[in-house]
Design a protein around this motif. Sequence first.
Motif, PDB file in Angstrom:
ATOM      1  N   MET A 114       0.844  -1.191   0.000  1.00  0.00           N
ATOM      2  CA  MET A 114       0.000   0.000   0.000  1.00  0.00           C
ATOM      3  C   MET A 114       0.886   1.251   0.000  1.00  0.00           C
ATOM      4  N   LYS A 115       0.465   2.240  -0.803  1.00  0.00           N
ATOM      5  CA  LYS A 115       1.227   3.479  -0.921  1.00  0.00           C
ATOM      6  C   LYS A 115       0.313   4.692  -0.719  1.00  0.00           C
ATOM      7  N   ILE A 116       0.892   5.750  -0.204  1.00  0.00           N
ATOM      8  CA  ILE A 116       0.172   7.023  -0.095  1.00  0.00           C
ATOM      9  C   ILE A 116       0.177   7.690  -1.463  1.00  0.00           C
ATOM     10  N   GLU A 117      -1.006   8.030  -1.963  1.00  0.00           N
ATOM     11  CA  GLU A 117      -1.111   8.673  -3.278  1.00  0.00           C
ATOM     12  C   GLU A 117      -1.155  10.198  -3.188  1.00  0.00           C
ATOM     13  N   ARG A 118      -1.923  10.719  -2.246  1.00  0.00           N
ATOM     14  CA  ARG A 118      -2.024  12.176  -2.116  1.00  0.00           C
ATOM     15  C   ARG A 118      -2.550  12.525  -0.733  1.00  0.00           C
ATOM     16  N   ILE A 119      -2.326  13.782  -0.359  1.00  0.00           N
ATOM     17  CA  ILE A 119      -2.825  14.304   0.915  1.00  0.00           C
ATOM     18  C   ILE A 119      -3.689  15.521   0.624  1.00  0.00           C
ATOM     19  N   GLU A 120      -4.907  15.477   1.133  1.00  0.00           N
ATOM     20  CA  GLU A 120      -5.884  16.534   0.914  1.00  0.00           C
ATOM     21  C   GLU A 120      -6.007  17.377   2.176  1.00  0.00           C
ATOM     22  N   THR A 121      -5.934  18.689   2.030  1.00  0.00           N
ATOM     23  CA  THR A 121      -6.070  19.603   3.166  1.00  0.00           C
ATOM     24  C   THR A 121      -7.307  20.474   2.972  1.00  0.00           C
ATOM     25  N   ILE A 122      -8.140  20.547   4.003  1.00  0.00           N
ATOM     26  CA  ILE A 122      -9.407  21.277   3.902  1.00  0.00           C
ATOM     27  C   ILE A 122      -9.521  22.220   5.092  1.00  0.00           C
ATOM     28  N   PRO A 123      -9.358  23.531   4.878  1.00  0.00           N
ATOM     29  CA  PRO A 123      -9.515  24.479   5.993  1.00  0.00           C
ATOM     30  C   PRO A 123     -10.984  24.642   6.359  1.00  0.00           C
ATOM     31  N   VAL A 124     -11.258  24.696   7.655  1.00  0.00           N
ATOM     32  CA  VAL A 124     -12.622  24.903   8.141  1.00  0.00           C
ATOM     33  C   VAL A 124     -12.617  26.017   9.177  1.00  0.00           C
ATOM     34  N   GLU A 125     -13.771  26.640   9.327  1.00  0.00           N
ATOM     35  CA  GLU A 125     -13.952  27.688  10.337  1.00  0.00           C
ATOM     36  C   GLU A 125     -15.262  27.414  11.053  1.00  0.00           C
ATOM     37  N   ILE A 126     -15.166  27.019  12.344  1.00  0.00           N
ATOM     38  CA  ILE A 126     -16.354  26.618  13.096  1.00  0.00           C
ATOM     39  C   ILE A 126     -16.434  27.426  14.389  1.00  0.00           C
ATOM     40  N   PRO A 127     -17.501  28.191  14.564  1.00  0.00           N
ATOM     41  CA  PRO A 127     -17.661  28.956  15.808  1.00  0.00           C
ATOM     42  C   PRO A 127     -17.997  28.051  16.986  1.00  0.00           C
ATOM     43  N   LEU A 128     -17.677  28.526  18.170  1.00  0.00           N
ATOM     44  CA  LEU A 128     -18.153  27.860  19.369  1.00  0.00           C
ATOM     45  C   LEU A 128     -19.638  28.200  19.568  1.00  0.00           C
ATOM     46  N   LYS A 129     -20.342  27.364  20.291  1.00  0.00           N
ATOM     47  CA  LYS A 129     -21.752  27.609  20.575  1.00  0.00           C
ATOM     48  C   LYS A 129     -21.915  28.885  21.394  1.00  0.00           C
ATOM     49  N   GLU A 130     -23.076  29.485  21.284  1.00  0.00           N
ATOM     50  CA  GLU A 130     -23.362  30.688  22.054  1.00  0.00           C
ATOM     51  C   GLU A 130     -23.235  30.391  23.545  1.00  0.00           C
ATOM     52  N   GLY A 131     -22.474  31.222  24.231  1.00  0.00           N
ATOM     53  CA  GLY A 131     -22.259  31.045  25.654  1.00  0.00           C
ATOM     54  C   GLY A 131     -21.099  30.123  25.996  1.00  0.00           C
ATOM     55  N   PHE A 132     -20.486  29.492  24.972  1.00  0.00           N
ATOM     56  CA  PHE A 132     -19.393  28.566  25.225  1.00  0.00           C
ATOM     57  C   PHE A 132     -18.027  29.134  24.838  1.00  0.00           C
ATOM     58  N   SER A 133     -17.982  30.355  24.307  1.00  0.00           N
ATOM     59  CA  SER A 133     -16.688  30.978  24.033  1.00  0.00           C
ATOM     60  C   SER A 133     -15.889  31.057  25.322  1.00  0.00           C
ATOM     61  N   THR A 134     -14.595  30.818  25.211  1.00  0.00           N
ATOM     62  CA  THR A 134     -13.793  30.759  26.434  1.00  0.00           C
ATOM     63  C   THR A 134     -12.686  31.797  26.410  1.00  0.00           C
ATOM     64  N   LYS A 135     -12.290  32.223  27.597  1.00  0.00           N
ATOM     65  CA  LYS A 135     -11.238  33.213  27.756  1.00  0.00           C
ATOM     66  C   LYS A 135     -10.180  32.647  28.679  1.00  0.00           C
ATOM     67  N   THR A 136      -8.909  32.749  28.244  1.00  0.00           N
ATOM     68  CA  THR A 136      -7.788  32.276  29.040  1.00  0.00           C
ATOM     69  C   THR A 136      -6.717  33.355  29.072  1.00  0.00           C
ATOM     70  N   ALA A 137      -5.611  33.049  29.730  1.00  0.00           N
ATOM     71  CA  ALA A 137      -4.484  33.976  29.740  1.00  0.00           C
ATOM     72  C   ALA A 137      -3.896  34.162  28.348  1.00  0.00           C
ATOM     73  N   HIS A 138      -4.205  33.227  27.421  1.00  0.00           N
ATOM     74  CA  HIS A 138      -3.735  33.360  26.035  1.00  0.00           C
ATOM     75  C   HIS A 138      -4.655  34.233  25.189  1.00  0.00           C
ATOM     76  N   GLY A 139      -5.873  34.503  25.678  1.00  0.00           N
ATOM     77  CA  GLY A 139      -6.820  35.302  24.913  1.00  0.00           C
ATOM     78  C   GLY A 139      -8.180  34.643  24.834  1.00  0.00           C
ATOM     79  N   VAL A 140      -9.040  35.170  23.957  1.00  0.00           N
ATOM     80  CA  VAL A 140     -10.407  34.684  23.789  1.00  0.00           C
ATOM     81  C   VAL A 140     -10.451  33.695  22.630  1.00  0.00           C
ATOM     82  N   HIS A 141     -11.157  32.573  22.837  1.00  0.00           N
ATOM     83  CA  HIS A 141     -11.359  31.578  21.784  1.00  0.00           C
ATOM     84  C   HIS A 141     -12.846  31.518  21.487  1.00  0.00           C
TER      85      HIS A 141
END
Length: 371
Positions: A1-28
């Motif tokens: 078996m050989k690897i033929e190709r690698i597919e990369t798919i960027p996604v952007e998914i928000p957190l649910k309302e009220g579930f956004s989190t804040k840390t010392a690194h910033g807001v996610h």
Amino acid sequence: MKIERIETIPVEIPLKEGFSTKTAHGVHAVSNYVIVRVHTDEGLVGLGEATVAPRWTGETSATCISVIEQLLAPAVIGQNPLDITRLRHRMDRVVKLNPFTKAAIEMALWDIAGKAANMPICQLLGGPVREKMRIKLVIGALDIPTAVQLAERFLNMGVTCLKVKTGINAEDDIARVRAVREVAGPNIPITIDSNCGWNITTARHTLQRMADLNILLAEQPIPPNDPAAMGALRASVPMPIMADESVFTLTDAWNVCAAGGADILSVYPGKHGGIAGTVEIVNVAKAAGISCAIGSNLELGIATAAMLHLAAALPTIESETYPADLVGPIYHQADLLTEPLELGPPAAVCPMGPGLGVTLDEKQLQKWRVG
């Protein structure tokens, strides 16, 4: 078996309302990640996920895709995907660092291996040692009314452990943790996570002032790269110390353990460049006689599945005592899977189909993909 190709798919998914989190690194509030598919000449396709975060490792969706397309894909295409150790070495030779990017490819290789053997990854790792992994839900470094409301919401969902973000301002941190303790009552374990936000003096003073709050553990109170300072802090405070940002690499794990810098190591495949790298670090902790716990960068479904297999198979990852951060899909508006993972609360279950045991939902993927 050989690897033929690698597919990369960027996604952007928000957190649910009220579930956004804040840390010392910033807001996610939104997750800009990359889904990876490794295609083989025998028709098997492995799934991976890069939960990249520039404030965490310097990786972004764009750099992840660029590194894969320009460096990692040429290093592995044409190779046998079952030769995971050799392919890890090839990836490390063409580019340093980039752990979450490498982890996306590496977990896809494990997915292929499991599908080829018709076994779940946890079986390939020696077999599950536990059926369920206790989880905790995370309360960001929010104002007290919001933190209390979120704690009540999580407790009503059935969670049996809470994690509170700290490291912003010591007085506010203490007040937030105290408020959550009052809501939770005396028997619900509470952990705190400062994400490197305190210096050692503030950490020592603040943790000593929290002695009456029955804190299960304090996660990464001070910045990384000084295991001796972590060890000195550990010796002067009443609760166990967990190292997270201090432990990315195998060398990091060795240095922290050798310096007595932690009671627990936070581990998960994104941070360690993949499943195999996580196993190596867990074995260092095992040799040092200390425990591990599953951490998180708020993964989606694919990477959470990889974490579940590790948590199920490795005895040193003691989810019974130190509940896991197997929570990313609970926080996001989508997990990209055809069948959602069983995450509880109070406990998660490992998917037992071949490989990662999950299937990518093409409709969700098209909805949330970028570009």
